[in-house]
Enzyme design. Structure first.
Site, short mmCIF file in Angstrom:
data_model
loop_
_atom_site.label_atom_id
_atom_site.label_comp_id
_atom_site.label_asym_id
_atom_site.label_seq_id
_atom_site.Cartn_x
_atom_site.Cartn_y
_atom_site.Cartn_z
N LYS A 41 0.58 -0.87 -0.10
CA LYS A 41 0.13 -0.32 -0.17
C LYS A 41 1.14 1.17 -0.20
CE LYS A 41 -3.08 -2.08 3.23
NZ LYS A 41 -3.87 -2.51 4.24
N GLU A 97 7.68 2.31 -5.47
CA GLU A 97 8.26 2.20 -4.90
C GLU A 97 7.99 3.61 -4.04
OE1 GLU A 97 7.21 0.57 -2.37
OE2 GLU A 97 7.86 -1.49 -1.86
N ASP A 98 7.50 3.27 -2.02
CA ASP A 98 7.78 4.14 -1.05
C ASP A 98 9.38 4.34 -0.90
OD1 ASP A 98 8.18 1.66 0.22
OD2 ASP A 98 6.75 1.93 1.65
N ASP A 101 15.03 0.07 0.44
CA ASP A 101 15.57 -0.35 2.31
C ASP A 101 16.68 -1.66 2.06
OD1 ASP A 101 15.90 -0.16 5.05
OD2 ASP A 101 14.60 -1.48 5.37
N LYS A 129 17.21 4.24 1.43
CA LYS A 129 17.68 4.47 2.38
C LYS A 129 19.19 3.71 2.38
CE LYS A 129 14.50 3.96 6.48
NZ LYS A 129 14.19 2.95 7.54
N PHE A 150 13.62 5.43 11.11
CA PHE A 150 12.13 4.29 10.27
C PHE A 150 10.99 6.06 10.05
CE2 PHE A 150 8.08 2.70 10.49
CZ PHE A 150 8.60 1.46 10.26
N VAL A 151 10.71 5.81 8.89
CA VAL A 151 9.82 7.29 9.01
C VAL A 151 8.93 6.88 8.29
CG1 VAL A 151 11.59 8.34 7.84
CG2 VAL A 151 10.69 7.11 6.19
N ASP A 157 3.88 3.16 6.75
CA ASP A 157 2.85 3.78 8.26
C ASP A 157 4.38 2.67 9.40
OD1 ASP A 157 3.65 0.84 6.81
OD2 ASP A 157 2.35 -0.21 8.86
N ARG A 163 0.08 6.31 7.32
CA ARG A 163 -0.66 6.64 5.71
C ARG A 163 -0.40 7.75 5.17
NH1 ARG A 163 1.72 1.67 3.75
NH2 ARG A 163 0.84 -0.19 5.25
#
Ligand code: IMP
Ligand code: MG
Length: 173
Positions: A41, A97-98, A101, A129, A150-151, A157, A163
């Protein structure tokens, strides 16, 4: 329990950067159609805003994946929860993609898209990152490199919360 959120990237900064990405992508794909795949999501907010800033034809599709394994870190063994609506044969795929990582999820997905016959596969990630990378995945388009924090927000989320924040924030537990 409620967490403190410290603003890392303001709504204005994020929106301005998405505009730039849209312009760059429109130039790079001149004369082509883009098959934009949004990874649910987390990428949904970014994908919509980005698509609005792209001036070549955009076809949208969605995929939802989850990573097997107990730990909070992705294992790289990806389960497809919702698959694409259409075959990829001959398409110019832009995977949206968001955040990148460890890179495990995207490494798997980019290979999958190529195996399915896409003409080419490029990756656009809102955040990156680099310090966390385990698998060598490089986005063709990156919104912002960020530190190992952590964002949340703009689709990202923390236990499904936050979100809908219109900015990117760091969670202070
Ligand atoms: P990886 O690159 O395979 O490790 O996994 C990337 C996924 O982990 C992203 O699509 C996010 O769902 C999640 N993720 C990684 N870092 C963060 C973060 O800082 N906030 C929220 N989700 C994150
Ligand atoms: Mg995600």
């Amino acid at each position: 329990m409620s967490e403190q959120i410290e603003v890392l990237l303001s709504e204005e900064e994020v929106d301005a950067r998405i505009r730039q990405l849209g312009e760059q992508i429109s130039k790079d794909y001149a004369g082509k159609d883009i098959y934009l795949i949004c990874i649910l999501k987390g990428a949904s907010f970014f994908a919509c805003e980005l698509a609005k800033r792209i001036t070549v034809p955009v076809f949208l599709d969605f995929m939802s994946v989850s990573s097997y394994g107990k730990s909070s870190e992705s294992s790289g063994v990806v389960k497809i929860v919702k698959d694409l609506d259409e075959p990829l044969q001959g398409k110019h795929v832009l995977l949206v993609e968001d955040i990148v990582d460890t890179g495990r999820t995207l490494d798997y997905l980019m290979k999958l898209m190529k195996d399915r016959g896409a003409e080419d596969v490029k990756l656009c990630a809102l955040l990156d990152k680099p310090d966390r990378r385990v698998v060598d995945v490089r986005a063709d388009y990156t919104g912002f490199p960020i530190p190992d924090e952590f964002v949340v927000g703009y689709g990202l989320d923390y236990a499904q919360k936050y979100r809908n924040l219109p900015y990117i924030g760091i969670v202070k537990v």
